[in-house]
Design a protein around this motif. Sequence first.
Motif, short mmCIF file in Angstrom:
data_model
loop_
_atom_site.label_atom_id
_atom_site.label_comp_id
_atom_site.label_asym_id
_atom_site.label_seq_id
_atom_site.Cartn_x
_atom_site.Cartn_y
_atom_site.Cartn_z
N LEU A 39 8.52 -8.54 -7.70
CA LEU A 39 9.16 -7.89 -7.03
C LEU A 39 10.79 -8.93 -6.33
N VAL A 40 10.59 -10.29 -6.24
CA VAL A 40 11.62 -10.91 -6.28
C VAL A 40 12.27 -10.91 -7.37
N LYS A 41 11.97 -11.06 -8.56
CA LYS A 41 12.75 -11.05 -9.95
C LYS A 41 13.47 -9.76 -10.05
N TRP A 42 12.90 -8.76 -9.67
CA TRP A 42 13.69 -7.31 -9.69
C TRP A 42 14.41 -6.97 -8.46
N GLY A 43 14.76 -8.01 -7.63
CA GLY A 43 15.52 -7.88 -6.54
C GLY A 43 14.85 -6.80 -5.58
N MET A 44 13.78 -6.55 -5.32
CA MET A 44 13.41 -5.84 -4.35
C MET A 44 12.56 -6.30 -3.15
N TYR A 45 12.05 -7.48 -3.25
CA TYR A 45 11.16 -8.03 -2.28
C TYR A 45 11.99 -8.11 -0.82
N GLY A 46 13.13 -8.46 -0.57
CA GLY A 46 13.64 -8.63 0.64
C GLY A 46 13.99 -7.35 1.11
N GLY A 47 14.09 -6.23 0.37
CA GLY A 47 14.42 -4.69 1.02
C GLY A 47 13.08 -3.90 1.52
N LEU A 48 11.89 -4.55 0.89
CA LEU A 48 10.67 -3.71 1.22
C LEU A 48 9.95 -4.10 2.70
N ARG A 49 9.41 -3.17 3.22
CA ARG A 49 8.81 -3.25 4.44
C ARG A 49 7.31 -2.40 4.48
N HIS A 50 6.31 -2.92 5.09
CA HIS A 50 5.09 -2.23 5.14
C HIS A 50 4.33 -2.59 6.45
N HIS A 51 4.11 -1.47 7.15
CA HIS A 51 3.08 -1.49 8.30
C HIS A 51 2.09 -0.45 8.19
N ARG A 52 1.12 -0.74 9.07
CA ARG A 52 -0.10 0.08 9.27
C ARG A 52 -0.37 0.21 10.56
N TRP A 53 -0.91 1.61 10.94
CA TRP A 53 -1.25 1.94 12.28
C TRP A 53 -2.70 2.72 12.23
N SER A 54 -3.35 2.69 13.29
CA SER A 54 -4.33 3.71 13.44
C SER A 54 -3.68 4.81 14.34
N TYR A 55 -4.31 5.96 14.30
CA TYR A 55 -4.02 6.88 15.07
C TYR A 55 -5.09 7.87 15.87
N SER A 56 -4.57 8.42 16.69
CA SER A 56 -5.75 9.01 17.75
C SER A 56 -6.44 10.10 17.35
N VAL A 77 5.39 2.31 17.42
CA VAL A 77 5.95 2.61 16.01
C VAL A 77 7.48 1.92 15.76
N LYS A 78 8.27 2.20 16.64
CA LYS A 78 9.83 1.77 16.63
C LYS A 78 9.89 0.39 16.87
N THR A 79 8.99 -0.30 17.82
CA THR A 79 9.10 -1.57 17.85
C THR A 79 8.68 -2.35 16.71
N HIS A 80 8.04 -1.86 15.60
CA HIS A 80 7.55 -2.53 14.56
C HIS A 80 8.55 -2.40 13.18
N ILE A 81 8.71 -1.02 12.90
CA ILE A 81 9.61 -0.73 12.03
C ILE A 81 10.95 -1.40 12.01
N GLN A 82 11.54 -1.94 10.98
CA GLN A 82 12.74 -2.72 11.04
C GLN A 82 13.45 -1.98 9.87
N SER A 280 0.06 4.14 7.12
CA SER A 280 0.96 3.07 6.64
C SER A 280 2.35 3.67 6.04
N VAL A 281 3.19 2.83 6.23
CA VAL A 281 4.69 3.18 5.84
C VAL A 281 5.29 2.22 5.11
N LEU A 282 5.73 2.45 4.05
CA LEU A 282 6.27 1.57 2.91
C LEU A 282 7.75 1.96 2.56
N SER A 283 8.56 1.18 3.20
CA SER A 283 9.88 1.65 3.06
C SER A 283 10.79 0.40 2.18
N TYR A 284 11.68 0.63 1.59
CA TYR A 284 12.82 0.09 0.87
C TYR A 284 14.07 0.38 0.76
#
Length: 296
Positions: A39-56, A77-82, A280-284
């Motif tokens: 992912l670093v070599k392909w130029g993607m690592y810095g732009g990827l973010r991943h978080h996971r939550w449980s829900y009610s 959620v808003k305080t963790h997503i960047q 989980s949310v994966l964003s790039y």
Amino acid sequence: MNEEHDGAAVSREYQFTHLPRQSADGSLEFLDKATRENLVKWGMYGGLRHHRWSYSSKFELYKAKMFFTDLVNSDEVKTHIQVLPSTTSSGSSSFRRLDTCTSTSLKVDVQELQATITDLTFFERLQTQGLVSSTGQFKYPSPYDLLPDDPSNIDLVRLMLAKDAGGNSPYSVQESEEFLFKIFGHLVLGGTVCQHDENLQPYKAACSSMYGKLVSPYRDENSQRIVLRACVYALDVRDSETGERVMPCDHGRHLASHEQPLMSPSFTYAIVEPLKKQVSVLSYDRRVSSLGAEIA
């Protein structure tokens, strides 16, 4: 439970809790080292973010839009997503918490994706259709021969959907909505500053690793078949007042020479695991370059 938004109480059906052992900044420790290095070599690592939550409450398909509206408007959620602010230029890495980028409620459009593929023979058609050699070498033009205004590895994605003289294509439009196809396409497209590989294997391996970690396949004890229970969605998150997009989005695009929509380099995907009651949310965001990043 009620949350305060702009001084008004808003009732939310779903409540979310950020899971322990998740990196606070959303980095990618859940992936193996080889995948992170690629992912670093392909130029993607810095732009990827991943978080996971449980829900009610119980997740139900017909309530998907409500679920994700509650998700992106949850203070937890808003305080963790960047995210990168919309005015951020390419090459920046100035991520900010989502709750600091907008003071209003957010609206979300959702597109359900397929997550049914459990066998990587899915990619064998790249060889049978003549897109890669028996050794995995790509046969299409190198990334350096592509369109000057689109210096990404888009030719392979286009050829995977292109119809031949008989009206057939290696992959159908329906298959292009498979989450596995999406991940593979994004890896092949790469980042803005990308060292492309000329062989299929690194992309296939990274795709397999990411897909397996995100959709959590398991073997059914009775049938001994691999089963996927995850529900996957592409999200388009916007400010409810201005309509401005606040999270990266795979909104598709068209090339003049090709009638099929192609994926955008940036994306936000959500993966719901109903049995675990986790999401989980994966964003790039492709504006971030990661060449030169060090992987522990």
